[in-house]
Design a protein around this motif. Sequence first.
Motif, PDB file in Angstrom:
ATOM      1  N   ALA A 116       0.767  -1.059   0.069  1.00 19.19           N
ATOM      2  CA  ALA A 116      -0.060  -0.026  -0.039  1.00 19.19           C
ATOM      3  C   ALA A 116       0.988   1.416  -0.155  1.00 19.19           C
ATOM      4  O   ALA A 116       0.776   2.235  -0.959  1.00 19.19           O
ATOM      5  N   PRO A 117       1.969   1.517   0.827  1.00 17.57           N
ATOM      6  CA  PRO A 117       2.528   2.722   0.996  1.00 17.57           C
ATOM      7  C   PRO A 117       3.347   2.973  -0.507  1.00 17.57           C
ATOM      8  O   PRO A 117       3.400   4.190  -0.754  1.00 17.57           O
ATOM      9  N   TYR A 118       4.149   2.052  -0.709  1.00 19.44           N
ATOM     10  CA  TYR A 118       4.691   2.155  -2.014  1.00 19.44           C
ATOM     11  C   TYR A 118       3.767   2.478  -3.239  1.00 19.44           C
ATOM     12  O   TYR A 118       4.339   3.362  -4.181  1.00 19.44           O
ATOM     13  N   PHE A 166      -5.935   2.597  -2.254  1.00 22.74           N
ATOM     14  CA  PHE A 166      -4.616   3.390  -1.617  1.00 22.74           C
ATOM     15  C   PHE A 166      -4.023   4.439  -2.275  1.00 22.74           C
ATOM     16  O   PHE A 166      -3.159   5.016  -2.061  1.00 22.74           O
ATOM     17  N   PHE A 167      -4.716   4.689  -3.685  1.00 18.45           N
ATOM     18  CA  PHE A 167      -4.362   5.784  -4.308  1.00 18.45           C
ATOM     19  C   PHE A 167      -5.002   6.845  -4.098  1.00 18.45           C
ATOM     20  O   PHE A 167      -4.792   8.059  -4.586  1.00 18.45           O
ATOM     21  N   ASP A 198      -0.587   7.820   4.860  1.00 10.17           N
ATOM     22  CA  ASP A 198      -1.961   7.658   4.796  1.00 10.17           C
ATOM     23  C   ASP A 198      -2.442   6.406   4.388  1.00 10.17           C
ATOM     24  O   ASP A 198      -3.493   5.691   4.876  1.00 10.17           O
ATOM     25  N   ALA A 199      -1.673   6.031   3.380  1.00  9.81           N
ATOM     26  CA  ALA A 199      -2.021   4.700   2.626  1.00  9.81           C
ATOM     27  C   ALA A 199      -1.867   3.645   3.778  1.00  9.81           C
ATOM     28  O   ALA A 199      -2.630   2.769   3.917  1.00  9.81           O
ATOM     29  N   ARG A 200      -0.677   3.388   4.626  1.00  5.84           N
ATOM     30  CA  ARG A 200      -0.796   2.509   5.615  1.00  5.84           C
ATOM     31  C   ARG A 200      -1.783   2.636   6.803  1.00  5.84           C
ATOM     32  O   ARG A 200      -2.294   1.823   7.134  1.00  5.84           O
ATOM     33  N   LYS A 201      -1.971   3.789   7.156  1.00  3.83           N
ATOM     34  CA  LYS A 201      -3.086   4.292   8.075  1.00  3.83           C
ATOM     35  C   LYS A 201      -4.500   3.736   7.572  1.00  3.83           C
ATOM     36  O   LYS A 201      -5.252   3.091   8.279  1.00  3.83           O
TER      37      LYS A 201
END
Length: 591
Positions: free
Chosen positions: A92-94, A269-270, A277-280
Amino acid sequence: MSTQALIYLFVGASFALYIGIAIWSRAGSTKEFYVAGGGVNPVVNGMATAADWMSAASFISMAGLIAFLGYDGSVYLMGWTGGYVMLALLLAPYLRKFGQFTVPDFIGARYYSKAARTVAVVCLIFISFTYIAGQMRGVGIVFSRFLDVEVEIGVIIGMAIVFFYAVLGGMKGITYTQVAQYCVLIFAYMVPAIFISLLITGNPVPQLGLGSVVQDGSGMYVLEKLDSSLQAMGFGPYTDGSKSMIDVFCITAALMIGTAGLPHVIVRFFTVPKASDARKSAGWALVFIALLYTTAPAVAAFARINFNQTVDQTEYAQAPAWFKNWEANNLIAWRDKNGDGVMQIAPGAAFEGAPVYTEGGSGNSGERLLDNAATDNANEVYFDNDIMVLANPEIAQLPGWVIALVAAGGLAAALSTAAGLLLVISSSVSHDLLKSTFKPDITEKGELLAARLAATAAIVVAGILGIYPPGFVAQVVAFAFGLAAASLFPAIFMGIFSKRMNREGAIAGMVSGLGFTFLYIAWFKLWNPADNTAEHWLFGISPEGIGVVGMLINFAVAIAVARMTAQPPAEIDRLVESIRVPRGAGAATGH
């Protein structure tokens, strides 16, 4: 007010809410249509992701699976929830830091190839349509039972509702609609669970009720009661598993890895402002999902107890009203094999040719039973697992408003996932094929129109699959996870963590992984279903878990081909570095 009137009221009010949100949040640009403008709050996005993820299979089918599989059904709980941990940590974060709109966007740019992008689009569309057909069929079944319309009419109504908020609002409309749908579906799932837990154990918390003593004077705990009643009918204990360890491992892993590779989940997650925020979002989604998933085992156990008590050894003439209601839809049926007028539940199929429930599918809902009874066993009752959650309030004789709430919740679960899948399909066609591959000079207005037209076409195709499902649609919904694990996940994972992986390796890996997994599933589910037994499976791995082998083949082929072909260009090295290394890492601190 009658139960039927309450159902119309609850379902109508929820639909009005969804359409109102879609109109309020109408997308005005391609960025809003594809990723909701990229500014969604992580908590809001987590709730929308939970609704997107918890489809008709989760809301309608999972408790039914566990109710009739017992211990073996735990693989779905472990796999589907564990996949979100992988998604939060590995992808997700990447992907959010990459900053584009779709999964094929990432694959096309990372592997510097229109061919790789096109292969990813094919994989994505294949997975998404496999998944969505079951959702639309689920919508039709809920309408069929609760609104007294034909299954086909129910599917058409569902198509019309999805059209409004998916085509008009795009990802922006879907996001806020899914927040409302999550609230509806989780409330609809928890309220009857709390009621039934109180009735059976006196404990209002279903998760704790599962480990409590049954209030029938027997002094038995819930699972003890289930084991005892099932063994008395000739079944194995509810708490014993029949699967081999390797199959349990592979099914769980395929569901986990497939979760991390499902395109309609990844695209969520985009939509957040930045990578952290994607990880959250993934963390919040896991919290919201856990509310339902930790409740499902309790719902399953309570439902099976109620079902056994109200059906087995009951005279058909005295059958409860709920039995007759569902019997009218051919989702439950009885055939008096011994002529005593009493319904008897035992191991084996009640009817020759009755649809055989397949683990992980959205069910056999809507399929019709044949007229001839099976004669090689004593079982007289056919029960479609998919109706367990929907029928549970009726079986437990809960108030009409609870039944109406469950109807609205089932529709919310199916429609939320259908909308997310439709958007992924339309984005792949308009953005990845049209804008990025075949017509790069298209204007933003033209691309937005193409996206809406593609969404409309996808809705029509999904509706047709719901109305006229191929024989295997109900059986392969969960196989979308295996296909995702075998095709997209390795390409995404290696695209982030391996600078050496090139376009030739990625393309060869995706094609080989998808091809092997699909052919294995098709062999046992379409072409040779009679051979679908452990002794015929490769290494004892069922079609539900074969996606893990497909994933390993993908990795092996991709790495081998990459070693034999040219390294990626230098700019791809820089792209991978920019995705993996946080901004400012290694910079002087001034101390």
